[in-house]
Write an enzyme that holds these catalytic residues in place. Structure first.
Site, short mmCIF file in Angstrom:
data_model
loop_
_atom_site.label_atom_id
_atom_site.label_comp_id
_atom_site.label_asym_id
_atom_site.label_seq_id
_atom_site.Cartn_x
_atom_site.Cartn_y
_atom_site.Cartn_z
N SER A 86 0.86 -1.18 0.00
CA SER A 86 0.00 0.00 0.00
C SER A 86 0.90 1.24 0.00
O SER A 86 2.11 1.12 -0.18
CB SER A 86 -0.94 -0.03 1.18
OG SER A 86 -0.19 -0.02 2.35
N LEU A 87 0.34 2.39 0.19
CA LEU A 87 1.13 3.62 0.11
C LEU A 87 1.02 4.39 1.41
O LEU A 87 -0.02 4.38 2.06
CB LEU A 87 0.60 4.50 -1.02
CG LEU A 87 0.76 3.97 -2.44
CD1 LEU A 87 -0.03 4.82 -3.42
CD2 LEU A 87 2.22 3.95 -2.83
N GLU A 117 0.21 10.43 -10.79
CA GLU A 117 -0.98 9.74 -11.32
C GLU A 117 -2.16 10.03 -10.41
O GLU A 117 -1.97 10.30 -9.23
CB GLU A 117 -0.74 8.22 -11.32
CG GLU A 117 0.42 7.77 -12.17
CD GLU A 117 0.82 6.33 -11.84
OE1 GLU A 117 -0.04 5.52 -11.46
OE2 GLU A 117 2.02 6.04 -11.93
N LYS A 119 -5.01 9.07 -7.95
CA LYS A 119 -5.21 7.94 -7.03
C LYS A 119 -6.66 7.51 -7.14
O LYS A 119 -7.57 8.12 -6.59
CB LYS A 119 -4.87 8.34 -5.60
CG LYS A 119 -4.93 7.14 -4.66
CD LYS A 119 -4.29 7.46 -3.33
CE LYS A 119 -4.18 6.24 -2.46
NZ LYS A 119 -5.41 5.61 -2.12
N ASP A 121 -10.06 5.53 -6.75
CA ASP A 121 -10.65 4.96 -5.55
C ASP A 121 -11.44 3.70 -5.91
O ASP A 121 -12.66 3.74 -6.05
CB ASP A 121 -11.55 6.01 -4.89
CG ASP A 121 -11.81 5.68 -3.44
OD1 ASP A 121 -11.23 4.70 -2.94
OD2 ASP A 121 -12.61 6.39 -2.80
N ARG A 140 -6.11 -8.11 -4.21
CA ARG A 140 -4.96 -7.81 -3.36
C ARG A 140 -4.93 -8.70 -2.12
O ARG A 140 -3.87 -9.13 -1.69
CB ARG A 140 -5.02 -6.34 -2.94
CG ARG A 140 -3.92 -5.96 -2.00
CD ARG A 140 -3.91 -4.47 -1.74
NE ARG A 140 -2.75 -4.10 -0.98
CZ ARG A 140 -2.68 -4.15 0.35
NH1 ARG A 140 -3.72 -4.53 1.04
NH2 ARG A 140 -1.57 -3.82 0.98
N TYR A 234 -1.23 0.49 -13.54
CA TYR A 234 -0.15 1.40 -13.13
C TYR A 234 1.15 0.67 -12.81
O TYR A 234 2.08 1.26 -12.31
CB TYR A 234 -0.57 2.30 -11.97
CG TYR A 234 -1.24 1.60 -10.80
CD1 TYR A 234 -0.55 0.71 -10.01
CD2 TYR A 234 -2.57 1.88 -10.50
CE1 TYR A 234 -1.16 0.09 -8.95
CE2 TYR A 234 -3.19 1.25 -9.43
CZ TYR A 234 -2.48 0.36 -8.66
OH TYR A 234 -3.09 -0.25 -7.62
N LYS A 298 5.29 9.14 -7.73
CA LYS A 298 6.27 8.06 -7.73
C LYS A 298 7.60 8.55 -8.29
O LYS A 298 7.61 9.34 -9.24
CB LYS A 298 5.79 6.90 -8.61
CG LYS A 298 4.51 6.26 -8.11
CD LYS A 298 3.95 5.23 -9.08
CE LYS A 298 2.59 4.78 -8.60
NZ LYS A 298 1.86 4.00 -9.60
N LYS A 322 -3.27 12.82 -0.17
CA LYS A 322 -4.71 12.61 -0.07
C LYS A 322 -5.44 13.95 0.00
O LYS A 322 -5.06 14.82 0.78
CB LYS A 322 -5.03 11.81 1.22
CG LYS A 322 -4.48 10.40 1.22
CD LYS A 322 -5.31 9.45 0.37
CE LYS A 322 -6.48 8.90 1.12
NZ LYS A 322 -6.23 7.71 1.87
N CYS A 417 -38.47 0.69 21.60
CA CYS A 417 -37.79 0.39 20.34
C CYS A 417 -38.71 0.71 19.16
O CYS A 417 -39.86 0.25 19.14
CB CYS A 417 -37.40 -1.09 20.33
SG CYS A 417 -36.84 -1.66 18.72
N CYS A 420 -39.85 -2.83 17.51
CA CYS A 420 -40.69 -3.84 18.17
C CYS A 420 -41.45 -3.31 19.38
O CYS A 420 -42.26 -4.02 19.96
CB CYS A 420 -39.83 -5.01 18.61
SG CYS A 420 -38.74 -4.59 19.99
N CYS A 435 -32.13 -1.89 22.51
CA CYS A 435 -33.42 -2.54 22.71
C CYS A 435 -33.13 -3.86 23.40
O CYS A 435 -32.28 -4.62 22.95
CB CYS A 435 -34.07 -2.79 21.34
SG CYS A 435 -35.39 -4.00 21.43
N CYS A 440 -36.54 -9.04 19.15
CA CYS A 440 -36.80 -7.88 18.28
C CYS A 440 -36.53 -8.25 16.82
O CYS A 440 -35.45 -8.75 16.50
CB CYS A 440 -35.90 -6.73 18.71
SG CYS A 440 -36.01 -5.32 17.61
S1 IVH Z 1 0.69 2.41 -6.77
C1 IVH Z 1 3.53 0.12 -4.23
N1 IVH Z 1 -0.84 3.97 -8.22
O1 IVH Z 1 -4.01 3.12 -3.72
C2 IVH Z 1 2.62 0.81 -5.15
N2 IVH Z 1 -1.81 2.85 -6.37
O2 IVH Z 1 -3.24 3.50 -0.91
C3 IVH Z 1 1.21 0.63 -4.78
N3 IVH Z 1 -4.19 3.28 -6.08
O3 IVH Z 1 -3.38 -0.25 -2.96
C4 IVH Z 1 0.22 1.16 -5.62
N4 IVH Z 1 -4.44 4.60 -7.80
O4 IVH Z 1 -5.17 0.29 -4.72
C5 IVH Z 1 -0.77 3.14 -7.16
N5 IVH Z 1 -2.07 5.33 -9.60
C6 IVH Z 1 -2.01 4.52 -8.55
C7 IVH Z 1 -3.14 4.24 -7.76
C8 IVH Z 1 -2.99 3.40 -6.66
C9 IVH Z 1 -5.03 4.01 -6.79
C10 IVH Z 1 -4.55 2.52 -4.86
C11 IVH Z 1 -4.05 1.10 -4.86
C12 IVH Z 1 -3.22 0.98 -3.61
C13 IVH Z 1 -3.74 2.11 -2.78
C14 IVH Z 1 -2.71 2.57 -1.77
#
Ligand code: IVH
Length: 674
Positions: A86-87, A117, A119, A121, A140, A234, A298, A322, A417, A420, A435, A440
């Site tokens: 994860s990041l 890039e 991010k 969701d 994952r 990505y 990155k 974020k 409640c 019920c 309750c 219930c």
């Molecule tokens: S790079 C080690 N690139 O964000 C590199 N992640 O908070 C890991 N995500 O688990 C991921 N857009 O699901 C990367 N352009 C992007 C992304 C991205 C969304 C998500 C991904 C990761 C999560 C981490």
């Protein structure tokens, strides 16, 4: 006229496939179709007809073969080629700058370029290709092991089923490779799906991210195919590792190979360019067809990735900036009360509908009475509502100015409640009202939904709409009754055909094979979550032993304290619950399991693992500690007894030092666990 040879037919079929692949690519990857939907359907139908006449010529990578066989026994676990990380997050410019400083310090270089890039969701997903053919799609999961969701991934039309080896070679990609990226549901598709579900009386998904996960992890690929999912790549790996010198080149190579890569990206030469991209998208993100929650930055030079290393579960060569949670201001028209599985009453604000980040919010939780008092909320007030990621929208503050006058009507928890009419109590020192009527119907409904849910008894198909009908008609009065449902019971219900009824019955039958800990978890005993259920199953090895255990005996179980022991004993003292256990036994559920004796050497001791250990995976180290009676948690606090630090340990190690928590290495961990 010469007779059409088998070779000609094969050629003709392959030419149709190429045309269709080209138009799928134009439509689903480039969002830029060259022909109308009707023309596309015509091509597809012609191919289907030809294939029907020559079934021996059907290949798995034909565009007609996206929806194929179902995964039968649920999803199989698959090991990732390298961990899916994860990041770490940055929330301010300052935090981002200090990340950049760290990159400079650790690499000893200043000439670093960054790829920015969006991010996205959604959910991250790995897709493996062998010999240019898509062979596996993997969620994952916990990062080390995911679930095989190939059948569903194949239905996503922005993911190629095959790529010519010559083409790959030209781009510099081997025939065996893996891509990683984000699966998501565009906002429009999400809305359409929820509208359809509302019309059918089905439960709604809270947001596109949940809808994506729910769609990828369901067992009917034809349903996945109907919901329009999208996949943006990505990352590109060979044997689990990146191999282009520049990440920017990786993205371009993926694009040339026919994958969907987000065009909203830049190669930034310095921090100012990174920051400008971040600011630009903060404003523009509302206009995107999908949800994003930030920007991923990155380091472009992949040769530096190894040197920069990792902090726990995240690489130091990337960071997620974020955006602040999205919020809106609206009026509280009423405060309603919802009753949950444990009988907890939750006050919920009924709002004047307000659009926040692509979805319309008309409900927000107020949690409990303490929260209402803390906020000082009254009915008629204007409030700020926040929505972020997968959390239920919540009221964060009362807004008061000349355009937003205060409301006057105070809210009180009902004494009875709302479902019920049973008594509502609030125990001394607790924030929640409950309750107390054990029968219930709200509790019953939620208890059954919990029992049937994924991760518990996995009875797919036993969702909100069906449970409503079963409970309202008195067919199911407790979870034990689920195992008495017959086909003729189901066929009497609305929207239930023979096939769906049989599916539900099959799911119910399959659930009987699930291990003892799931059954214990499914009972819905207060304070007994997944982990405690597992400890109980391992300690007692059977439902009978657990049911007859004294509070004192329960206290011997790992992580069971007086409050949990009392709750379990209380549950099994209740004759109705003993009757339920009898019913489940007769239903044929798993009532015995393997005893696993955990030592007591480390009982009460809490550990945090960080960095990479030389001889053990995270899971192995965790098991060693748990087998010795210790507990492994994710974050360092004053209560942590030991931090086990491996190579490249990062912020957790810093935190341990800051708090004076004992830091040990792998050898010391071995000797502690014996
Ligand atoms: S790079 C080690 N690139 O964000 C590199 N992640 O908070 C890991 N995500 O688990 C991921 N857009 O699901 C990367 N352009 C992007 C992304 C991205 C969304 C998500 C991904 C990761 C999560 C981490």
């Amino acid at each position: 006229m010469s007779a059409t040879t088998a070779k000609d037919i094969e050629k003709q079929i392959e030419s149709f496939r190429d045309k269709i692949r080209h138009h799928e690519y134009r439509y689903y990857v480039l969002d830029d179709p060259e022909i109308s939907d009707a023309e596309f359907d015509r091509l597809m139908n012609e191919l289907k007809e030809l294939e029907a006449e020559h079934p021996d010529l059907i290949t798995p990578d034909s565009p007609t073969q996206r929806v194929g066989g179902k995964p039968r026994e649920g999803f199989v676990k698959v090991h990732h080629s390298s961990p899916m990380l994860s990041l770490d997050n940055a929330y301010t410019e300052e935090e981002l700058r200090s990340w950049e400083r760290r990159v400079h310090e650790l690499s000893g270089r200043k000439d670093i370029e960054y790829v920015c890039e969006l991010k996205l969701d959604g959910m991250s997903l790995a897709v493996r290709y062998e010999d240019g053919q898509l062979v596996r799609g993997i969620t994952r999961g916990d990062g080390t092991t995911g679930e095989d969701v190939t059948a569903n991934v194949r239905t996503v039309r922005s993911i190629p089923l095959s790529i010519g080896k010559e083409k790959l070679k030209k781009i510099g990609i081997p025939a065996d490779f893996e891509v990683r990226g984000e699966m998501l549901m565009p906002i429009a598709a999400f809305k359409k799906m929820n509208d359809e579900r509302a019309q059918k009386g089905l439960s709604l998904f809270a947001n596109p991210r949940n809808a994506t996960a729910g769609t990828v992890r369901q067992l009917e690929p034809s349903i996945t195919a109907q919901r329009r999912l999208d996949y943006f790549c990505y990352s590109l790996l060979r044997d689990g590792r990146t191999f282009f010198k520049r990440h920017w080149d990786t993205l371009n190579a993926l694009e040339s190979a026919g994958f969907k890569v987000n065009i909203r990206r830049v190669l930034a030469k310095n921090f100012d360019e990174v920051w400008s991209f971040i600011q630009q998208w903060e404003e523009k993100r509302e206009g995107l067809p999908y949800e994003i929650d930030g920007i991923v930055v990155k380091v472009d030079q992949t040769s530096l990735w190894g040197e920069l290393g990792y902090t726990g579960k995240a690489p130091r060569w990337a960071i997620a900036y974020k955006y602040a949670a999205r919020s809106g201001v609206t009026k509280i028209e009423d405060i309603l009360v919802q009753v949950g599985r444990t009988g907890k009453l939750t006050p919920v604000a009924a709002l004047k509908p307000v659009p926040i980040g692509g979805t319309t919010v008309s409900r927000a939780t107020l949690h409990n009475m303490d929260e209402i008092e803390r906020l000082g909320v009254k009915i008629g007030d204007w409030v700020e509502v926040e929505r972020g990621g997968d959390v239920i929208p919540k009221v964060t503050r009362v807004v008061e100015d000349k355009d937003h006058p205060r409301g006057h009507k105070s809210f009180h928890m009902p004494e009875k409640c709302p479902v019920c009419g049973g008594h509502v109590i609030r125990t001394e020192g607790e924030a929640d009202h409950r309750c107390i009527n054990a029968n219930c119907p709200a509790k019953l409904r939620e208890t059954i939904l919990h029992f049937a849910s994924r991760g518990v008894m996995n009875i797919d198909g036993l969702g909100g709409a069906l449970v409503n009908q079963l409970t309202e008609r008195g067919l199911v009065k407790n979870v034990g009754d689920i195992y008495k449902i017959t086909k003729s019971d189901l066929l009497k219900l609305e929207r239930m055909g023979d096939k769906s009824a049989q599916n539900v019955l099959n799911e119910i039958e399959n659930s009987k094979q699930l291990p003892l800990e799931r059954v214990i978890y499914g009972l819905g005993i207060r304070f007994v979550g997944e982990r405690t259920a597992q400890f109980l199953a391992e300690h007692f090895g059977s439902m009978d032993a657990l049911m007859n255990a004294s509070e004192q005996e329960l206290l011997d179980v790992n992580e069971v304290g007086p409050r949990i022991a009392e709750s379990i004993a209380e549950f099994f003292r209740e004759p109705k619950n003993r009757e339920l256990i009898k019913q489940l036994r007769e239903g044929g559920l798993t009532f015995t399991g393997k005893k696993r004796q955990r030592g007591t050497k480390l009982s009460g001791k809490s550990f945090v693992l960080t960095g990479t250990l030389a001889h053990y995976t995270r899971d192995e180290a965790k098991k060693m500690i748990e087998d010795a009676g210790g507990k492994v948690t994710g974050s360092v606090s004053k209560k942590t007894d030991y931090v086990v630090a491996g190579a490249d340990a990062g912020s957790k190690l810093d935190k341990a030092r800051e708090l004076g928590v004992k830091v040990i290495d792998e050898k010391q961990m071995e000797s502690l666990t014996g």
